[in-house]
Design an enzyme around this catalytic site. Structure first.
Site, short mmCIF file in Angstrom:
data_model
loop_
_atom_site.label_atom_id
_atom_site.label_comp_id
_atom_site.label_asym_id
_atom_site.label_seq_id
_atom_site.Cartn_x
_atom_site.Cartn_y
_atom_site.Cartn_z
N ASP A 263 -5.07 8.48 10.48
CA ASP A 263 -3.71 8.08 10.74
C ASP A 263 -3.19 8.60 12.08
O ASP A 263 -3.50 9.72 12.49
CB ASP A 263 -2.79 8.57 9.62
CG ASP A 263 -3.14 7.94 8.29
OD1 ASP A 263 -3.41 6.72 8.28
OD2 ASP A 263 -3.16 8.65 7.27
N GLU B 102 0.86 -1.18 0.00
CA GLU B 102 0.00 0.00 0.00
C GLU B 102 0.90 1.23 0.00
O GLU B 102 1.70 1.43 0.92
CB GLU B 102 -0.91 0.01 1.23
CG GLU B 102 -1.89 -1.16 1.26
CD GLU B 102 -2.65 -1.22 2.57
OE1 GLU B 102 -2.68 -0.20 3.29
OE2 GLU B 102 -3.19 -2.30 2.88
#
Length: 257
Positions: free
Chosen positions: A57, A46
């Site tokens: 995140d 990814e």
């Protein structure tokens, strides 16, 4: 067949997918990191598209994105760095990024360029599912690309089944409702979540991500899904060591303990 679908044809092999942020720690090492990970036997990669406001995140990946943007990384530059990657890399590649940079590039132009450079799919954490169904899925489908959707412990069973019915490739099973980041172990609540989803017998295979950094969390993910996704731990090692070969070797060592 899309490379993501091909990857899951062998149910006995446990998949390990690695995330890193393009442009960090260096602007020009994207292809080097990909080639190193592929050479070390990683199943899928990814590639993070840095964004200034990455809501899902944790601090490690946020810091990597900030560094990448300061280094000058952009969607256009990323595609140029991936231009020749399929000459020697054949594992699935997924771009993971937020919606704004993709829309600024133009979503159909983005999909077209993905096909040109050999990207197999994308993960867009802030893409509303209704918009996915009505706007983005038909475009991605027309280019043979997979849009991977995420589920969390808070996602309802009805929503999970709806996602399962309307996606292809795999389902990204987030281990917790928190942001990304390494964890030492998965507690009983997370284990119960894994078992609950497993009992649903979904059509799509699942990968478990968020918090995998050692043998305990890796084994738990591999026992409860088709495999695991590791992000923050590898991003930290890559930032500390600079060299992707040393970083992936250090990750393998950490996963033994």
């Amino acid at each position: 067949m899309n490379r993501i679908n091909q990857l899951f044809l062998n149910p006995s092999s446990k998949i390990l997918s690695i995330y890193f942020c393009a442009g960090a720690p260096r602007l020009d090492n994207t292809a080097q990191v990909i080639r190193s990970l592929a050479a070390h036997g990683i199943s899928m990669i990814e590639i993070g598209v840095p964004f200034s406001d990455p809501l899902a995140d944790g601090p490690v990946i946020q810091n990597a994105a900030t560094k990448a943007l300061r280094n000058g990384m952009s969607v256009r530059l990323l595609f140029s760095q991936l231009q020749d990657i399929r000459r020697d890399v054949d594992i699935p590649l997924i771009l993971m990024g937020y919606l704004n940079p993709l829309l600024a590039y133009g979503f159909e132009a983005f999909c077209k360029k993905c096909v040109e450079v050999g990207v197999d799919g994308m993960i867009i954490p802030d893409l509303p599912f209704k918009d996915y169904i009505e706007i983005y899925k038909p475009i991605a489908d027309s280019y043979g690309l997979r849009i991977i959707m995420l589920i969390t412990p808070e996602t309802s069973e009805d929503r999970i089944r709806f996602i399962d019915d309307n996606t292809d490739g795999f389902i990204y099973m987030v281990s917790s409702a928190a942001t990304t980041g390494a964890q030492k172990s998965f507690d009983e609540a997370k284990q119960a979540y894994f078992h609950r989803i497993d009992a649903m017998h979904l059509r799509n295979p699942r990968l478990i991500g968020f918090g995998i950094s050692n043998r305990q969390t890796l084994t738990s993910a591999q026992e409860n899904a088709a495999g695991a996704i590791i992000g923050s731990k590898f991003v930290t090692l890559l930032d500390e060591l600079g060299d992707p070969d040393r970083a992936i070797e250090a990750l393998f060592e950490a996963l033994e303990h």
